[in-house]
Write a protein that holds these residues in place. Structure first.
Motif, mmCIF file in Angstrom:
data_model
loop_
_atom_site.group_PDB
_atom_site.id
_atom_site.type_symbol
_atom_site.label_atom_id
_atom_site.label_comp_id
_atom_site.label_asym_id
_atom_site.label_seq_id
_atom_site.Cartn_x
_atom_site.Cartn_y
_atom_site.Cartn_z
ATOM 1 N N VAL A 78 -81.828 -40.623 -76.571
ATOM 2 C CA VAL A 78 -82.081 -40.867 -77.999
ATOM 3 C C VAL A 78 -81.712 -39.629 -78.804
ATOM 4 O O VAL A 78 -81.013 -39.707 -79.807
ATOM 5 C CB VAL A 78 -83.563 -41.233 -78.250
ATOM 6 N N ARG A 79 -82.159 -38.458 -78.334
ATOM 7 C CA ARG A 79 -81.884 -37.228 -79.093
ATOM 8 C C ARG A 79 -80.386 -37.008 -79.213
ATOM 9 O O ARG A 79 -79.866 -36.703 -80.290
ATOM 10 C CB ARG A 79 -82.555 -36.028 -78.415
ATOM 11 N N LEU A 80 -79.670 -37.172 -78.117
ATOM 12 C CA LEU A 80 -78.219 -36.962 -78.157
ATOM 13 C C LEU A 80 -77.532 -37.983 -79.067
ATOM 14 O O LEU A 80 -76.636 -37.646 -79.841
ATOM 15 C CB LEU A 80 -77.639 -37.050 -76.728
ATOM 16 N N ALA A 81 -77.972 -39.230 -78.984
ATOM 17 C CA ALA A 81 -77.357 -40.273 -79.827
ATOM 18 C C ALA A 81 -77.576 -39.943 -81.306
ATOM 19 O O ALA A 81 -76.660 -40.057 -82.126
ATOM 20 C CB ALA A 81 -77.950 -41.632 -79.477
ATOM 21 N N MET A 82 -78.792 -39.484 -81.635
ATOM 22 C CA MET A 82 -79.086 -39.127 -83.037
ATOM 23 C C MET A 82 -78.205 -37.953 -83.489
ATOM 24 O O MET A 82 -77.701 -37.951 -84.605
ATOM 25 C CB MET A 82 -80.544 -38.706 -83.204
ATOM 26 N N GLU A 83 -78.069 -36.966 -82.601
ATOM 27 C CA GLU A 83 -77.258 -35.781 -82.959
ATOM 28 C C GLU A 83 -75.803 -36.155 -83.209
ATOM 29 O O GLU A 83 -75.074 -35.430 -83.861
ATOM 30 C CB GLU A 83 -77.287 -34.748 -81.804
ATOM 31 N N HIS A 84 -75.377 -37.262 -82.627
ATOM 32 C CA HIS A 84 -73.972 -37.656 -82.759
ATOM 33 C C HIS A 84 -73.782 -38.836 -83.706
ATOM 34 O O HIS A 84 -72.787 -39.564 -83.600
ATOM 35 C CB HIS A 84 -73.379 -37.970 -81.375
ATOM 36 N N ASP A 85 -74.750 -39.024 -84.599
ATOM 37 C CA ASP A 85 -74.552 -40.014 -85.670
ATOM 38 C C ASP A 85 -74.398 -41.451 -85.210
ATOM 39 O O ASP A 85 -73.672 -42.231 -85.838
ATOM 40 C CB ASP A 85 -73.282 -39.674 -86.479
ATOM 41 N N ILE A 86 -75.038 -41.793 -84.123
ATOM 42 C CA ILE A 86 -75.007 -43.197 -83.692
ATOM 43 C C ILE A 86 -75.906 -43.984 -84.651
ATOM 44 O O ILE A 86 -77.019 -43.555 -84.959
ATOM 45 C CB ILE A 86 -75.498 -43.333 -82.229
ATOM 46 N N ASP A 87 -75.419 -45.118 -85.124
ATOM 47 C CA ASP A 87 -76.136 -45.876 -86.160
ATOM 48 C C ASP A 87 -77.104 -46.906 -85.581
ATOM 49 O O ASP A 87 -78.132 -47.206 -86.183
ATOM 50 C CB ASP A 87 -75.121 -46.619 -87.044
ATOM 51 N N VAL A 88 -76.730 -47.478 -84.454
ATOM 52 C CA VAL A 88 -77.527 -48.549 -83.843
ATOM 53 C C VAL A 88 -77.823 -48.132 -82.401
ATOM 54 O O VAL A 88 -76.897 -47.843 -81.634
ATOM 55 C CB VAL A 88 -76.741 -49.880 -83.828
ATOM 56 N N LEU A 89 -79.101 -48.076 -82.055
ATOM 57 C CA LEU A 89 -79.462 -47.733 -80.676
ATOM 58 C C LEU A 89 -80.043 -48.981 -80.037
ATOM 59 O O LEU A 89 -80.915 -49.632 -80.632
ATOM 60 C CB LEU A 89 -80.505 -46.604 -80.662
ATOM 61 N N TRP A 90 -79.527 -49.328 -78.859
ATOM 62 C CA TRP A 90 -80.146 -50.479 -78.205
ATOM 63 C C TRP A 90 -80.773 -50.056 -76.883
ATOM 64 O O TRP A 90 -80.326 -49.113 -76.231
ATOM 65 C CB TRP A 90 -79.181 -51.655 -78.047
ATOM 66 N N ILE A 91 -81.841 -50.762 -76.557
ATOM 67 C CA ILE A 91 -82.558 -50.532 -75.295
ATOM 68 C C ILE A 91 -82.144 -51.657 -74.357
ATOM 69 O O ILE A 91 -82.238 -52.834 -74.704
ATOM 70 C CB ILE A 91 -84.080 -50.510 -75.539
ATOM 71 N N GLY A 92 -81.642 -51.289 -73.178
ATOM 72 C CA GLY A 92 -81.061 -52.272 -72.268
ATOM 73 C C GLY A 92 -82.103 -53.059 -71.480
ATOM 74 O O GLY A 92 -83.298 -52.737 -71.479
ATOM 75 N N ALA A 93 -81.621 -54.081 -70.803
ATOM 76 C CA ALA A 93 -82.501 -55.018 -70.102
ATOM 77 C C ALA A 93 -83.293 -54.354 -68.967
ATOM 78 O O ALA A 93 -84.422 -54.747 -68.678
ATOM 79 C CB ALA A 93 -81.661 -56.165 -69.543
ATOM 80 N N ARG A 94 -82.683 -53.349 -68.339
ATOM 81 C CA ARG A 94 -83.379 -52.698 -67.219
ATOM 82 C C ARG A 94 -84.427 -51.712 -67.705
ATOM 83 O O ARG A 94 -85.341 -51.342 -66.962
ATOM 84 C CB ARG A 94 -82.369 -52.012 -66.293
ATOM 85 N N THR A 95 -84.290 -51.259 -68.937
ATOM 86 C CA THR A 95 -85.294 -50.364 -69.528
ATOM 87 C C THR A 95 -86.397 -51.190 -70.185
ATOM 88 O O THR A 95 -87.566 -50.794 -70.159
ATOM 89 C CB THR A 95 -84.618 -49.439 -70.564
ATOM 90 N N ALA A 96 -86.004 -52.344 -70.727
ATOM 91 C CA ALA A 96 -86.966 -53.179 -71.466
ATOM 92 C C ALA A 96 -88.092 -53.698 -70.570
ATOM 93 O O ALA A 96 -89.145 -54.098 -71.069
ATOM 94 C CB ALA A 96 -86.237 -54.343 -72.131
#
Ligand code: PEP
Ligand code: MN
Length: 264
Positions: free
Chosen positions: A95-113
């Motif tokens: 999450v931190r890395l995605a935020m630092e790189h301006d990712i607009d949409v973060l999804w949580i995958g089926a294996r994490t859910a």
């Protein structure tokens, strides 16, 4: 989630045209591959470019993603095409890395859910964010577990929420890679009519020749959007080769799909 109507607002503000389309490769492989696909998808029905950076594989030994370097390739794709960016996050570090790189949409995958601890940890680092966060269904057909994950995100004051239906694992072989069990999402729609609901026909079908039918079925059920794996050379993709379509096929598919305009 007492006020699911509020959940609808981001989608209506952000994307008036129905449906919202997210497309791009299962996995970011190389900078050239990412840029080539993104350029093919610009000026199409696609609003958001997806690419998996960290790939949760069911069994070890497969390609597990290029890691953070791929986020730089995605950022470049955004600069060059104007497409928004989406990627899967499975840990607070992602999450931190995605935020630092301006990712607009973060999804949580089926294996994490499937894992309440993992979803809660992700919710904590996202607390109060105005990023769009999409929760895929857990691999197993358990609506309560899916709703529980959603409540964890909602309770962390994340209001731009939505869900992605990617089908459910079964031991029995079916014609699908992941059985859609549409009734589960119909139940979800009845309980939370304003919750943005996207379909992932790629992981439901597992085969590119079924993507269009699954997509049409979702649109007929009034889904708000689609997330479709798209690759310029699908047969040589490093993950999920059988289910990816080319940008050309994707564009043709959107000419053929019957989209019911939302009236409300
Ligand atoms: C993916 O989107 O590439 C992916 C791994 O999906 P899922 O979590 O639905 O298996
Ligand atoms: Mn995939």
């Amino acid at each position: 989630m007492e006020n699911s109507k509020a959940l609808r607002t981001w989608l209506d503000d952000f994307h008036l045209n129905h449906p919202l389309v997210i497309a791009g490769p299962c996995s970011a492989e190389t900078e050239v591959q990412v840029l080539e696909i993104a350029h093919e998808l610009k000026n199409s029905d696609v609003t958001v470019f997806r690419a998996g950076i960290w790939k949760p594989r069911t069994r070890p030994g497969g390609f597990e993603g290029v890691g953070a370097i791929g986020l730089k390739w995605m950022q470049r794709a955004k600069e060059e095409t104007g497409l928004l960016l989406a990627t899967e996050v499975a840990t607070p570090a992602h999450v931190r890395l995605a935020m630092e790189h301006d990712i607009d949409v973060l999804w949580i995958g089926a294996r994490t859910a499937v894992n309440p601890f993992a979803v809660q940890e992700i919710a904590e680092v996202l607390r109060g964010t105005d990023k769009i966060v999409l929760l895929k269904n857990p691999v197993n057909p358990d609506l309560s577990l899916w709703l529980g994950g959603l409540e964890r995100l909602y309770n962390a004051d994340i209001k731009k929420l939505g869900v992605i239906h990617r089908g459910f694992s079964t031991y029995e072989k079916t014609k699908y890679r992941n059985n859609p069990e549409w009734q589960i999402t119909i139940d979800l729609q009845n309980r939370f009519p304003d919750l943005p609901l996207l379909c992932d026909p790629s992981h439901i079908a597992g085969r590119r020749d079924m993507i269009q039918d699954v997509s049409q079925h979702a649109l007929d059920l009034n889904y708000d959007g689609l997330i479709i794996e798209t690759h310029c050379n699908p047969d040589n993709a490093w993950s999920d080769a059988a289910q990816q379509v080319t940008p050309t096929v994707l564009k043709q598919m959107f000419l053929d799909l019957k989209v019911r305009q939302k009236t409300d």
